[in-house]
Scaffold this motif. Structure first.
Motif, PDB file in Angstrom:
ATOM      1  N   HIS A   1       0.815  -1.223   0.000  1.00 26.63           N
ATOM      2  CA  HIS A   1       0.000   0.000   0.000  1.00 26.63           C
ATOM      3  C   HIS A   1       0.845   1.268   0.000  1.00 26.63           C
ATOM      4  N   GLY A   2       1.842   1.339   0.893  1.00 26.41           N
ATOM      5  CA  GLY A   2       2.636   2.560   1.029  1.00 26.41           C
ATOM      6  C   GLY A   2       3.347   2.948  -0.243  1.00 26.41           C
ATOM      7  N   ALA A   3       4.013   1.976  -0.866  1.00 27.87           N
ATOM      8  CA  ALA A   3       4.737   2.256  -2.109  1.00 27.87           C
ATOM      9  C   ALA A   3       3.784   2.632  -3.233  1.00 27.87           C
ATOM     10  N   THR A   4       2.623   2.000  -3.257  1.00 26.45           N
ATOM     11  CA  THR A   4       1.644   2.277  -4.306  1.00 26.45           C
ATOM     12  C   THR A   4       1.065   3.679  -4.163  1.00 26.45           C
ATOM     13  N   VAL A   5       0.773   4.090  -2.936  1.00 28.06           N
ATOM     14  CA  VAL A   5       0.296   5.444  -2.696  1.00 28.06           C
ATOM     15  C   VAL A   5       1.339   6.466  -3.139  1.00 28.06           C
ATOM     16  N   LEU A   6       2.596   6.227  -2.793  1.00 26.19           N
ATOM     17  CA  LEU A   6       3.654   7.147  -3.200  1.00 26.19           C
ATOM     18  C   LEU A   6       3.734   7.274  -4.715  1.00 26.19           C
TER      19      LEU A   6
END
Length: 235
Positions: free
Chosen positions: A74-79
């Motif tokens: 999730h975190g990398a995708t949001v970034l």
């Protein structure tokens, strides 16, 4: 409206049960804002038909952009979604998730105050996502205070509006692929810029299966504490 470009960005992973309904709910907002506003759904290498459904929806929704990538969390995708929006001319960026837990109509209270700058973020006052998630939010609040000396009412809410130019500066301080990127973003805004909280509703997941269980939450949490300590030395 029409003079400002709003990008609504959503990460998606195995959301074939929700994605069409979620798109239908949020799409009218980018239509109303107008300009070159769009709804960006970033598929995180789903193993189901999420991306196929995205491409089908693009035929019905001209302001919808579906992008797929390798699975990174999730975190990398949001970034990546934030960077995409900035690179493609967004003036404002709003992030929410694709599981149907947030209410599109509650967006407008944030949008009304957009010119004030800073981070406009939902605080989950009415929550229906389980006691374990509420407990995690409270623990996270305490951890952030102990490490960063900021009191973030609801640091990880997937309901946030930011001015693209300000967000671009904040993103430069977040390590690439950082797992809890929205949490660190909230911390950075709390330290350097204004943060305004708005009460929002948070429904149960509307369909499909949550990819994060309590065991994974504990594992992520332990790693997050170590990561937070490292990043606290440089922000």
């Amino acid at each position: 409206m029409g003079n400002e470009n709003l990008f609504i960005v959503m990460p998606a992973y195995n959301e074939e049960a929700n994605i069409e309904k979620v798109i239908a709910g949020w799409y009218p907002i980018v239509e109303k804002v107008g300009g070159k506003s769009c709804l960006l759904v970033m598929d995180d290498g789903s193993k189901d038909r999420t991306f196929e459904k995205l491409k089908e929806c693009e035929k019905r929704y001209p302001r919808l952009i579906g992008v797929t990538k390798k699975n990174e969390g999730h975190g990398a995708t949001v970034l990546e979604a934030y960077h995409y929006a900035i690179d493609h001319g967004a003036d404002y960026i709003f992030q929410t998730d694709s599981d149907g837990q947030t209410v599109p109509g509650e967006f407008w209270q944030l949008w009304a105050n957009r010119e004030k700058g800073g981070l406009h973020i939902g605080q989950r006052k009415t929550r229906e996502d389980g006691i374990s998630r509420i407990f995690v939010t409270r623990v996270l609040r305490l951890v952030l205070f102990l490490i960063f000396r900021v009191w973030a009412a609801d640091a990880n809410t997937p309901f946030r509006l930011m001015r693209a130019q300000e967000l671009d500066a904040v993103l430069k301080k977040i390590p690439e692929g950082f797992n809890l990127s929205n949490v660190i973003m909230t911390v950075l805004y709390e330290k350097k810029k204004a943060v305004t909280y708005y009460p929002i509703t948070f429904h149960p997941r509307q369909g499909g299966k949550n990819s994060i269980n309590l065991k994974k939450i504990c594992k992520i949490g332990w790693q997050a504490i170590k990561d937070f300590r490292k990043i606290s030395k440089v922000i």
